[in-house]
Every structure is written in structure tokens, then in C-alpha cells.
Design a protein around this motif. Structure first.
Motif, PDB file in Angstrom:
ATOM      1  N   ILE A   1       0.838  -1.199   0.000  1.00 30.77           N
ATOM      2  CA  ILE A   1       0.000   0.000   0.000  1.00 30.77           C
ATOM      3  C   ILE A   1       0.875   1.251   0.000  1.00 30.77           C
ATOM      4  O   ILE A   1       0.601   2.223  -0.724  1.00 30.77           O
ATOM      5  CB  ILE A   1      -0.956  -0.015   1.207  1.00 30.77           C
ATOM      6  N   GLU A   2       1.937   1.234   0.793  1.00 32.16           N
ATOM      7  CA  GLU A   2       2.823   2.396   0.819  1.00 32.16           C
ATOM      8  C   GLU A   2       3.503   2.594  -0.526  1.00 32.16           C
ATOM      9  O   GLU A   2       3.726   3.735  -0.954  1.00 32.16           O
ATOM     10  CB  GLU A   2       3.850   2.254   1.942  1.00 32.16           C
ATOM     11  N   ASP A   3       3.848   1.506  -1.197  1.00 32.56           N
ATOM     12  CA  ASP A   3       4.410   1.633  -2.539  1.00 32.56           C
ATOM     13  C   ASP A   3       3.440   2.347  -3.468  1.00 32.56           C
ATOM     14  O   ASP A   3       3.841   3.200  -4.279  1.00 32.56           O
ATOM     15  CB  ASP A   3       4.736   0.249  -3.106  1.00 32.56           C
ATOM     16  N   VAL A   4       2.159   2.010  -3.382  1.00 33.00           N
ATOM     17  CA  VAL A   4       1.155   2.682  -4.208  1.00 33.00           C
ATOM     18  C   VAL A   4       1.113   4.165  -3.868  1.00 33.00           C
ATOM     19  O   VAL A   4       1.133   5.031  -4.763  1.00 33.00           O
ATOM     20  CB  VAL A   4      -0.230   2.041  -4.022  1.00 33.00           C
ATOM     21  N   LEU A   5       1.074   4.488  -2.583  1.00 33.59           N
ATOM     22  CA  LEU A   5       0.970   5.883  -2.140  1.00 33.59           C
ATOM     23  C   LEU A   5       2.132   6.726  -2.655  1.00 33.59           C
ATOM     24  O   LEU A   5       1.947   7.883  -3.049  1.00 33.59           O
ATOM     25  CB  LEU A   5       0.952   5.946  -0.613  1.00 33.59           C
ATOM     26  N   LEU A   6       3.330   6.155  -2.661  1.00 30.75           N
ATOM     27  CA  LEU A   6       4.517   6.922  -2.984  1.00 30.75           C
ATOM     28  C   LEU A   6       4.875   6.875  -4.467  1.00 30.75           C
ATOM     29  O   LEU A   6       5.172   7.908  -5.082  1.00 30.75           O
ATOM     30  CB  LEU A   6       5.696   6.422  -2.146  1.00 30.75           C
ATOM     31  N   LYS A   7       4.848   5.692  -5.058  1.00 32.76           N
ATOM     32  CA  LYS A   7       5.305   5.562  -6.442  1.00 32.76           C
ATOM     33  C   LYS A   7       4.357   6.216  -7.438  1.00 32.76           C
ATOM     34  O   LYS A   7       4.780   6.637  -8.519  1.00 32.76           O
ATOM     35  CB  LYS A   7       5.525   4.099  -6.793  1.00 32.76           C
ATOM     36  N   VAL A   8       3.088   6.310  -7.085  1.00 31.97           N
ATOM     37  CA  VAL A   8       2.158   6.935  -8.024  1.00 31.97           C
ATOM     38  C   VAL A   8       2.474   8.421  -8.197  1.00 31.97           C
ATOM     39  O   VAL A   8       2.066   9.044  -9.177  1.00 31.97           O
ATOM     40  CB  VAL A   8       0.700   6.730  -7.548  1.00 31.97           C
ATOM     41  N   ARG A   9       3.248   9.000  -7.269  1.00 25.98           N
ATOM     42  CA  ARG A   9       3.554  10.430  -7.307  1.00 25.98           C
ATOM     43  C   ARG A   9       4.749  10.766  -8.205  1.00 25.98           C
ATOM     44  O   ARG A   9       4.983  11.933  -8.498  1.00 25.98           O
ATOM     45  CB  ARG A   9       3.837  10.956  -5.892  1.00 25.98           C
ATOM     46  N   ILE A  10       5.518   9.770  -8.613  1.00 25.53           N
ATOM     47  CA  ILE A  10       6.725  10.055  -9.386  1.00 25.53           C
ATOM     48  C   ILE A  10       6.509   9.794 -10.865  1.00 25.53           C
ATOM     49  O   ILE A  10       5.597   9.060 -11.251  1.00 25.53           O
ATOM     50  CB  ILE A  10       7.941   9.264  -8.844  1.00 25.53           C
ATOM     51  N   VAL A  11       7.343  10.401 -11.686  1.00 24.08           N
ATOM     52  CA  VAL A  11       7.102  10.417 -13.128  1.00 24.08           C
ATOM     53  C   VAL A  11       7.171   9.018 -13.738  1.00 24.08           C
ATOM     54  O   VAL A  11       6.460   8.727 -14.711  1.00 24.08           O
ATOM     55  CB  VAL A  11       8.081  11.387 -13.823  1.00 24.08           C
ATOM     56  N   GLU A  12       8.022   8.131 -13.194  1.00 21.58           N
ATOM     57  CA  GLU A  12       8.071   6.771 -13.722  1.00 21.58           C
ATOM     58  C   GLU A  12       6.773   6.019 -13.462  1.00 21.58           C
ATOM     59  O   GLU A  12       6.449   5.072 -14.168  1.00 21.58           O
ATOM     60  CB  GLU A  12       9.235   5.995 -13.101  1.00 21.58           C
ATOM     61  N   GLY A  13       6.063   6.457 -12.457  1.00 15.77           N
ATOM     62  CA  GLY A  13       4.772   5.861 -12.149  1.00 15.77           C
ATOM     63  C   GLY A  13       4.877   4.573 -11.351  1.00 15.77           C
ATOM     64  O   GLY A  13       5.953   4.114 -10.974  1.00 15.77           O
ATOM     65  N   LEU A  14       3.726   3.994 -11.123  1.00 16.90           N
ATOM     66  CA  LEU A  14       3.599   2.759 -10.347  1.00 16.90           C
ATOM     67  C   LEU A  14       3.378   1.589 -11.299  1.00 16.90           C
ATOM     68  O   LEU A  14       2.459   1.627 -12.120  1.00 16.90           O
ATOM     69  CB  LEU A  14       2.404   2.887  -9.397  1.00 16.90           C
ATOM     70  N   PRO A  15       4.198   0.544 -11.221  1.00 16.67           N
ATOM     71  CA  PRO A  15       3.946  -0.626 -12.072  1.00 16.67           C
ATOM     72  C   PRO A  15       2.563  -1.210 -11.794  1.00 16.67           C
ATOM     73  O   PRO A  15       2.193  -1.428 -10.633  1.00 16.67           O
ATOM     74  CB  PRO A  15       5.057  -1.597 -11.666  1.00 16.67           C
ATOM     75  N   THR A  16       1.802  -1.449 -12.854  1.00 14.99           N
ATOM     76  CA  THR A  16       0.455  -1.990 -12.645  1.00 14.99           C
ATOM     77  C   THR A  16       0.512  -3.369 -11.994  1.00 14.99           C
ATOM     78  O   THR A  16      -0.454  -3.792 -11.345  1.00 14.99           O
ATOM     79  CB  THR A  16      -0.293  -2.090 -13.990  1.00 14.99           C
ATOM     80  N   ALA A  17       1.645  -4.051 -12.106  1.00 13.84           N
ATOM     81  CA  ALA A  17       1.787  -5.365 -11.476  1.00 13.84           C
ATOM     82  C   ALA A  17       1.691  -5.276  -9.966  1.00 13.84           C
ATOM     83  O   ALA A  17       1.414  -6.280  -9.295  1.00 13.84           O
ATOM     84  CB  ALA A  17       3.124  -5.986 -11.871  1.00 13.84           C
ATOM     85  N   GLU A  18       1.895  -4.075  -9.394  1.00 15.22           N
ATOM     86  CA  GLU A  18       1.840  -3.922  -7.949  1.00 15.22           C
ATOM     87  C   GLU A  18       0.421  -3.643  -7.448  1.00 15.22           C
ATOM     88  O   GLU A  18       0.205  -3.500  -6.249  1.00 15.22           O
ATOM     89  CB  GLU A  18       2.794  -2.813  -7.499  1.00 15.22           C
ATOM     90  N   LEU A  19      -0.547  -3.550  -8.354  1.00 19.70           N
ATOM     91  CA  LEU A  19      -1.942  -3.329  -7.962  1.00 19.70           C
ATOM     92  C   LEU A  19      -2.634  -4.653  -7.705  1.00 19.70           C
ATOM     93  O   LEU A  19      -2.339  -5.668  -8.350  1.00 19.70           O
ATOM     94  CB  LEU A  19      -2.688  -2.591  -9.072  1.00 19.70           C
ATOM     95  N   ASP A  20      -3.591  -4.646  -6.772  1.00 19.14           N
ATOM     96  CA  ASP A  20      -4.400  -5.841  -6.594  1.00 19.14           C
ATOM     97  C   ASP A  20      -5.532  -5.833  -7.632  1.00 19.14           C
ATOM     98  O   ASP A  20      -5.690  -4.884  -8.405  1.00 19.14           O
ATOM     99  CB  ASP A  20      -4.930  -5.949  -5.165  1.00 19.14           C
TER     100      ASP A  20
END
Length: 408
Positions: free
Chosen positions: A344-363
């Protein structure tokens, strides 16, 4: 971390030993050091950070602080070694506060030398200090560069005297170009911090601040929306009706103006509130926070994180000094994050950066939100197809709402 926001957590052992999970995979993670200098000449009305003016120190002397920080650095090395965490050269060092440059440059250099002597610095390590424009001169900046600092982040906040007065900032805005020039002459990279959304600040005021900042051609620029923290003087003024609450619509207009002006000047956003001229000018230390790297936080109220174990130090400099001088951990509490919390913390933080959040990390439930977020213009559709959740400009304005959709 603001003093009112320190969590309770679990008791922290006095020897500082960490659970076994802290060592797992450590060789593959960057290691940074944050050094908190908790001193300020005055407390700004909006500030909720763990800082202290001279009359709040209860007998603690600023002149002793470097020795105390050096003691904690030695303690940190022993605690990590005894916990089985492999020693790694330090990738980034960040002196924050407070106002670190209220201490003599020699004290800051001695603290940095302790980090270097204890762990070593990685090749090309980034070493940053925050500074107020009225807390340094040309000689101090040269001394910092000579000590191994590579970067200085000036708290400009605004170029408009009336806005600085509302924020209770004490520097003369005309001094900022001088300190930037002195830092350049010393060979330091320069970042400028701005705040927007101050009560009574107009869009033209904000444009004036952006123009002034861009005229100095900093390598990096941060622009943060003013947050009214409970317990601050500003919050009390707003509650009594003496100052207006920041206007959300105007604040959004200010962000859009900043993004347009910075983009036109050749800056690129890499985190919701941060822009850099080129990738090498991004704050690597802050990127470590957003990407879940390891760091040890030195000083009163400082937070640390190693391998999913997080802890935070006692807040007051007197309590901190007593602990470190007795050879005990200054930690007030800690928590060990489970896999779901870390995700969950990865989602909160990585979504804020330009590289974005890997969709593989989503449930699965969060993946079901992606199509709707694309349709609403909040995330980039092409990036999502390529496997990354990347915010659009509209998405950056509504980043908290996006996160709520991805972490229901």
C-alpha cells in the motif's frame, strides 16, 4: 516529521537491534543518511516541523549538537552490524531541519565526515543541506563545498514581501539571488523551495515568485502547496477569522501556472511537487524515500527505514542528547511493516513520481479502476497500456483521489 504526527508504534530496544527482515535484500537497496538539525531562529507561523528556538531548548546547547549526531552515527553502524545488515556506502546525505546552516559550516562538515568515515560515500554521492537565505554567506558556502557538500536547497518560499510576512519568513527576498550566486561560485548545485497558496497571495504574486526563481536558473525547484497544520499559529489565526483559509481553486490554478512556466523554461516534473532541469539534478535522496530505499535518520524526531522496519527518535533535543550520550538508541518507537502495508505504501509513494507505479503492484480491485481513471483523464492511457500508472496534469492535481481509488 511534524511533532504532532509521531506515531506510537511498538517499544524500540535500547540497543537498536533490528528484526531479521531488515537485512533481507539489503545489498540491493540504496542506503541514505538524513541528519536533522532542529534549530531555528524563529518559528514560522505555518511550521509544524520538529524545530526549536533558543528559548525552547531547556539547557541544550547548539554547540554540542554535532558531537551528539556523531555519537548516533557510531551507534547506527554498530546497531546495523549487530542486526546482520551489510555495510553499504552511503548514496545520499541530506541535512534538514530546522535550519541546518544555523550551525557553523565546520560542525556540518564534521557530521558529514563521520558519515564518510563510518560507511564511506558512494562514488558521485549526493550531499545536500537546506539553508535559509539569511543563514549563509559566501564563505560558509565555500566551506560547505570544501567539506564535501554537493548541493544546497534554499528556502526561498516567495519573492513577494507581503507573502513572506504572512508566512513569517525573515529573509529579504533581494538576498536570494546573492546566495544563489555564491553557491554557484562555490561549485554547489542549487535548488529553490517555493510555497504557494498562502492566504492573501494572488495569482500575480505567485507568477512574480516563479519569474524570480526562474531568473536565477536553479538546477531544481520544489513548489509545495501550503498545508495548514493543526496546532500551528496559522491554524489558530484561520480559526479566529484573522486570516482566510487557502482557496482550493486558486491553489489549483497556481499549480497549473507553475507547471506551465517551469515546463516552458525547460524543467521537467519528476514528482508531483518537484521539477529538475535534467535527470541528474533530481533529488536522489528524496527519490530514495519515494522508492522505498533504506535510510538512517539522525537527530531529534528523525525517522529511519531499513528493509520494512521503521522507527522514529524522541523529539526534544534534551531527551535525544541524554539517550545518545548514554550509548542508548534514541528511538521512541518503531513498527515492522507487513507485506500488505508495504504494498500500500508503494502505491501511495510511487504513483507520485514520473516513472509511475507498475500496474503489477496493484491488486485485482485496483486494476479494475484503471480504465475509469484513464477515461477521467487522471492517468496516462499509453503508459497504463505499457504497464505503468502515470499521473496526468489533472491527475497530479487530484493525486490523493487517485490513490484512494487504487487503495480502496
Amino acid at each position: 516529521m511534524p511533532p504532532s504526527a509521531l506515531p506510537l508504534g511498538d517499544p524500540a530496544p535500547t540497543d537498536g537491534r533490528l528484526p531479521a527482515q531488515a537485512a533481507v535484500g539489503a545489498d540491493g537497496r540504496d542506503f541514505g543518511v538524513y541528519l536533522h538539525v532542529p534549530f531555528c531562529r524563529v518559528r514560522c507561523g505555518y511550521c509544524d516541523f520538529n524545530t526549536y528556538t533558543a528559548n525552547e531548548l531547556r539547557g541544550v546547547r547548539q554547540t554540542d549538537y554535532a558531537d551528539q549526531a556523531v555519537e548516533e552515527i557510531g551507534f547506527a553502524a554498530r546497531a546495523l552490524q549487530e542486526s546482520g545488515v551489510p555495510s553499504r556506502p552511503v548514496s545520499t546525505v541530506f541535512f534538514g531541519g530546522g535550519t541546518p546552516t544555523l550551525l557553523p559550516a565546520g560542525d556540518l562538515g564534521r557530521m558529514l565526515a563521520a558519515v564518510r568515515d563510518t560507511w564511506g560515500l558512494a562514488e558521485g554521492a549526493e550531499v545536500t543541506t537546506e539553508a535559509n537565505p539569511d543563514s549563509v554567506d559566501a564563505a560558509a558556502l565555500r566551506a560547505l563545498a570544501d567539506a564535501g557538500f554537493t548541493r544546497v536547497s534554499f528556502g526561498m518560499q516567495s519573492a513577494v514581501p507581503s507573502v513572506l510576512a504572512t508566512l513569517e519568513r525573515t529573509h529579504d527576498p533581494e538576498r536570494v539571488p546573492l546566495v544563489v550566486a555564491w553557491a554557484r561560485d562555490a561549485g554547489l548545485d542549487v535548488s529553490l523551495d517555493l510555497i504557494y497558496g498562502t492566504p492573501r497571495e494572488s495569482l500575480d504574486d505567485w507568477r512574480r515568485s516563479l519569474d524570480a526563481a526562474l531568473a536565477m536558473a536553479p538546477d531544481h525547484l520544489s513548489a509545495y502547496a501550503l498545508i495548514v497544520e493543526e496546532g500551528t499559529k496559522l491554524a489558530r489565526q484561520i480559526r479566529r477569522g484573522e486570516v482566510a483559509q487557502p482557496d482550493d481553486d486558486l491553489t489549483a490554478d497556481m499549480y497549473e501556472l507553475a507547471d506551465a512556466a517551469l515546463g516552458a523554461a525547460g524543467y521537467h516534473w519528476y514528482e508531483v511537487s518537484n521539477w529538475a532541469k535534467a535527470p541528474e539534478h533530481r533529488s536522489r535522496h528524496n527519490l530514495g524515500y519515494w522508492r522505498g530505499a533504506d535510510w538512517w535518520g539522525v537527530g531529534p524526531g528523525a525517522h529511519s527505514h531499513v528493509g520494512g522496519v521503521r522507527w522514529w527518535n524522541v523529539k526534544h533535543p534534551a531527551a535525544y542528547a541524554a539517550r545518545v550520550l548514554q550509548g542508548e538508541s534514541p528511538a521512541a518507537g518503531r513498527e515492522t511493516l507487513d507485506d500488505e502495508t508495504r504494498r500500500i505504501e508503494d502505491v501511495l509513494l510511487k504513483v507520485r513520481i514520473v516513472e509511475g507505479l507498475p500496474t503489477a503492484e496493484l491488486d485485482d480491485e485496483a486494476r479494475g479502476e484503471v480504465a475509469g481513471l484513464i477515461a477521467e483523464g487522471l492517468i496516462d492511457g499509453a503508459a497504463a497500456i505499457s504497464g505503468s500508472i502515470r499521473l496526468t496534469l489533472r491527475g497530479r492535481l487530484l493525486a490523493d483521489a487517485v490513490v484512494r481509488r487504487l487503495v480502496p
